[in-house]
Design an enzyme around this catalytic site. Sequence first.
Site, PDB file in Angstrom:
ATOM      1  N   TYR A 334       0.833  -1.206   0.000  1.00  0.00           N
ATOM      2  CA  TYR A 334       0.000   0.000   0.000  1.00  0.00           C
ATOM      3  C   TYR A 334       0.868   1.257   0.000  1.00  0.00           C
ATOM      4  O   TYR A 334       1.893   1.298   0.659  1.00  0.00           O
ATOM      5  CB  TYR A 334      -0.894   0.023   1.251  1.00  0.00           C
ATOM      6  CG  TYR A 334      -1.860  -1.137   1.361  1.00  0.00           C
ATOM      7  CD1 TYR A 334      -2.095  -1.983   0.286  1.00  0.00           C
ATOM      8  CD2 TYR A 334      -2.533  -1.374   2.553  1.00  0.00           C
ATOM      9  CE1 TYR A 334      -2.981  -3.046   0.398  1.00  0.00           C
ATOM     10  CE2 TYR A 334      -3.419  -2.442   2.671  1.00  0.00           C
ATOM     11  CZ  TYR A 334      -3.637  -3.273   1.595  1.00  0.00           C
ATOM     12  OH  TYR A 334      -4.501  -4.320   1.709  1.00  0.00           O
ATOM     13  N   GLU A 408     -19.392   0.962  21.620  1.00  0.00           N
ATOM     14  CA  GLU A 408     -20.351   1.461  20.611  1.00  0.00           C
ATOM     15  C   GLU A 408     -20.816   2.884  20.883  1.00  0.00           C
ATOM     16  O   GLU A 408     -21.378   3.521  19.992  1.00  0.00           O
ATOM     17  CB  GLU A 408     -21.551   0.510  20.534  1.00  0.00           C
ATOM     18  CG  GLU A 408     -21.178  -0.856  19.966  1.00  0.00           C
ATOM     19  CD  GLU A 408     -22.274  -1.889  20.188  1.00  0.00           C
ATOM     20  OE1 GLU A 408     -23.048  -1.730  21.153  1.00  0.00           O
ATOM     21  OE2 GLU A 408     -22.353  -2.849  19.406  1.00  0.00           O
TER      22      GLU A 408
END
Length: 433
Positions: A334, A408
């Site tokens: 990458y 969350e």
Amino acid sequence: MILMAVAVSMTLDQRIDDAAKTVEPKVIECRRDIHQHPELGNREFRTSKLVADRLRQLGIEVRTPIAHTGVIGILRGGKPGRVVGFRADMDALPVVEQVDLPFKSTARTTYNGQEVGVMHACGHDAHVAILLGVAEVLSSVRSELPGTVVFLFQPAEEGAPQGEEGGAALMVKEGALDNPKVDAVFGLHVTSRIAVGEIAYRPGAEMAAVDSFRIKVHGKQTHGAIKVHGRQTHGAYPWLGVDPIVVASQIVLALQTIPSRQLDISLAPAVVTVGAIHGGVRNNIIPDEVEMIGTIRSLDEKMRSDIHQRIKRTAQDIATSGGATADVTIETGYPVTYNDPALTEKMAPTLRKVTSAVIVMNPTLGAEDFSFYQQKVPGLFFFVGTRPKNQTAEEAASNHSPLFYVDESGLGLGIRAMARVAADYLRSVAPSP
Ligand SMILES: [Zn+2]
Ligand SMILES: [Zn+2]
């Protein structure tokens, strides 16, 4: 009637924030569903279907498949303008989950011929759920958006299975940014390095380019029927051959002088790591070959190619000096995750509007294939904290760990940040009415 009048008089920003709050429970539910059903790169069939179905329900134009299991959603705003892209990666990792959750993954599959567990240990489940939430939020204010939003749901960020193409590179190759032509691209990553409520980014080089190398040092096995006390032995007579183990050792040490003595590391850090070295079978035989493999991390494209040249030169010239030869192969991975400085400066105020806890981070030597989009169009990649507030960064399990845990309560910030970035970007580049 009064309520409607209030709704109409709300600003676009307020409506986005309200909608983000409304969709948050649905995003959490969706994240749990994806978490419980993780899929490896290029095999995100269920996730891909879930994404496409959801986008269609929202009235968003869907293009699928792209890059194997990818999905593109195109939301056309009510006013003319430019095109902004948002990316979420969908793949999980071959990791056996050790977090005790009611929606814990027990999935298993085969990966490169081995049976493995599957877990969303990098948080890509959260990325998919957040971006679906953003799609819903932006759909609800569609008539006011000056321009188009492209949602890029991408497979295989962690790399495609052996022998397959995949990820952002394949998305770009198959035209993900071309029709409509995307003007700027944004992406986020959840991380336990920062806490819930925090956002981190860096202008310019934020994450490293990653490349791998393989060096084969060929010596000359000491040979011939040399008999010592009646036994055939080789290791006792190194002068009769060329010892690739000693040559390889010199190469390992010399490679370390590339970052430490040869590069201007005041510009950017770099790392050359030899991760494995193999040669020989027993204590008294000099082998004819040693192989080593390693990874290269760099934060500047010029330095990156310079390092490649120096690795080749170092290995080959040291080998030559000892009478050996070295074959060097470098496989590029990458590129540098490079946040366009002008775009970053333009959008940083938006990030500061959605949270007071914005951190300009140090670069990291980890890598992201989001960088392939940034090679085509200006892009900004930022981090959203999902570490529980009562934990320190040292205590929290990192991404890719079987214990990686996403708090969350951090997801809402991700939804608001992306949706507000979309609206602010499109308004900042909209043609004047
Ligand atoms: Zn990862
Ligand atoms: Zn990731």
